[in-house]
Motif scaffolding. Structure first.
Motif: not given
Length: 435
Positions: A138-140, A394-396, A402-405, A415-416
């Motif tokens: 949720i944070a990411g 909403m693309s993995p 990828i940065v947020c993850a 995340l998505i």
């Protein structure tokens, strides 16, 4: 007919190569040139390449804005802005989730790069949320959901592209006057803000339904996250004002004039903003100048490069006759334009990780005929751009995801799962309300 069938095959191959993450500019240019050859018009794509290279308004707005962005990074004014906006959020509890989306959205106006904004904001906010016992995914996702605020930035490529397209086609006909980038932003701002609100509210509901706040932390997780989130020194509020100087100048200039009849332009606003940063930070003028022009050069290669490539691809589509057939179809089924212009770029954004190429190609080929479908160029053009951005969010495989993850130490797919409801509602909102 045979030429159009071959062109459809080439388009399908193009989509496949984009999904496989081949270099976007290479794929679009190659496809456009091949379609031109098949249509026995090999110069179509090359002429489009040359024309796109020298589009003055696009070059001025995009290159100057990227130069300013590099100056903000060099002077660390962007990081001071992040610190200033996040410093008083530690006691918000559950409301940290929508607040993070809003803060990221706000900062994304000043730092238009989605990945750059996510890196700057996420380094502070993601550990803060995890430390507040909010699930890492949720944070990411909170930071990721906010990276659509760039639509309100004069440096956003789609704003420059759509306003330039409008001026090219409409100015001089039936009393239409020139549309500046800031005029276009004012036009679509209510819709852009609305999709930001949808993202914040949706993610908050997801967190409530999944019960992903006030979770029990893994032993040592909170302390580690808090330690990672520490920044040297506090926020310099004067430095934090620098990223918004160009936007303020352009907003003021949209209703007033400077020194009589002289109006503020995007390049002028960016240069003034850079000078302001130079004065308040007292950094090296030599190094700052190098950074500004380095940003301009990278903008031409990276951002304008995709626009040029999309132009070549569009020229190939035109030469093959596919565009004429598509326009004829939409003219006789205008209701489908709202879905083709939003869901199409949206799906391409999901499967390729970037909505820019699809939205730019759509705008170059279809949006210029918006009046035939009962829409305006600003509405249809920005709806396509928003659809692409919502799909990217909403693309993995998107760089910003990828940065947020990575900052949240979570799987991008997780995340998505959390951003998807808001993005889907957002694109439906754009299709039904904006168009």
């Amino acid at each position: 007919m045979i030429i159009q069938i071959i062109a459809l095959v080439i388009v399908a191959i193009t989509i496949y190569l984009l999904i496989k993450q081949y270099e976007t500019r290479m794929v679009l240019i190659g496809s456009g040139l091949i379609m031109g050859l098949v249509a026995l018009n090999p110069m179509a794509g090359l002429d489009a390449f040359a024309k796109s290279m020298t589009s003055a308004s696009l070059i001025q707005a995009i290159c100057a804005s990227m130069g300013f962005a590099y100056v903000m990074k060099f002077t660390k004014c962007d990081m001071h802005l992040v610190k200033a906006l996040t410093g008083m959020m530690t006691r918000l509890g559950f409301f940290l989730i929508p607040a993070t989306v809003v803060v990221t959205y706000f900062i994304n106006i000043a730092i238009p790069s989605a990945a750059g904004c996510a890196a700057a904001v996420g380094a502070t906010m993601i550990p803060l949320l995890i430390g507040a016992r909010i699930h890492p995914a949720i944070a990411g996702a909170a930071v990721l959901s906010g990276t659509i605020g760039s639509f309100l930035s004069p440096g956003m490529s789609h704003n420059a592209f759509v306003s330039n397209l409008y001026n090219e086609i409409m100015v001089g006909t039936d009393g239409f006057t020139k549309m500046e980038v800031i005029d276009l932003i004012k036009h679509h701002a209510p819709y852009s803000i609305a999709i930001g609100v949808i993202g914040a509210v949706s993610l908050s509901i997801v967190a409530l339904v999944r019960k992903e706040f006030r979770i029990q932390p893994v032993e040592g997780e909170t302390n580690a996250a808090s330690a990672d989130g520490k920044e040297e020194g506090g926020a310099n509020y004067l430095y934090a004002t620098a990223p918004f100087i160009p936007l303020i100048l352009l907003l003021i200039a949209g209703t007033t004039t400077w020194f009589g009849s002289v109006k503020m332009t995007v390049p002028a606003a960016m240069v003034i903003g850079a000078i302001y940063a130079l004065v308040i930070t007292r950094c090296s003028p030599t190094n700052m100048t190098k950074q500004f022009f380095s940003g301009m050069g990278n903008a031409y290669g990276d951002v304008l490069g995709i626009i040029i490539a999309a132009g070549v691809f569009a020229a190939g589509l035109n030469a093959s006759g596919l565009i004429d057939s598509f326009i004829y179809f939409l003219t006789h089924n205008p209701e489908l334009a709202r879905w083709g212009g939003t869901i199409g770029p949206f799906l391409m954004g999901i499967i390729t990780g970037s909505g820019d190429a699809a939205a730019l190609a759509f705008n170059e080929t279809v949006t210029r005929h918006a009046a035939a479908f009962g829409y305006t160029i600003p509405d249809l053009g920005m709806a396509a751009a928003m659809g692409g951005a919502l799909g990217r969010t909403m693309s993995p495989i998107a760089g910003v995801t990828i940065v947020c993850a990575g900052l949240a130490a979570a799987n991008p797919v997780e995340l998505i799962k959390r951003t998807a409801p808001g993005m889907i509602v957002g694109v439906i909102f754009v299709a039904l309300v904006m168009l």
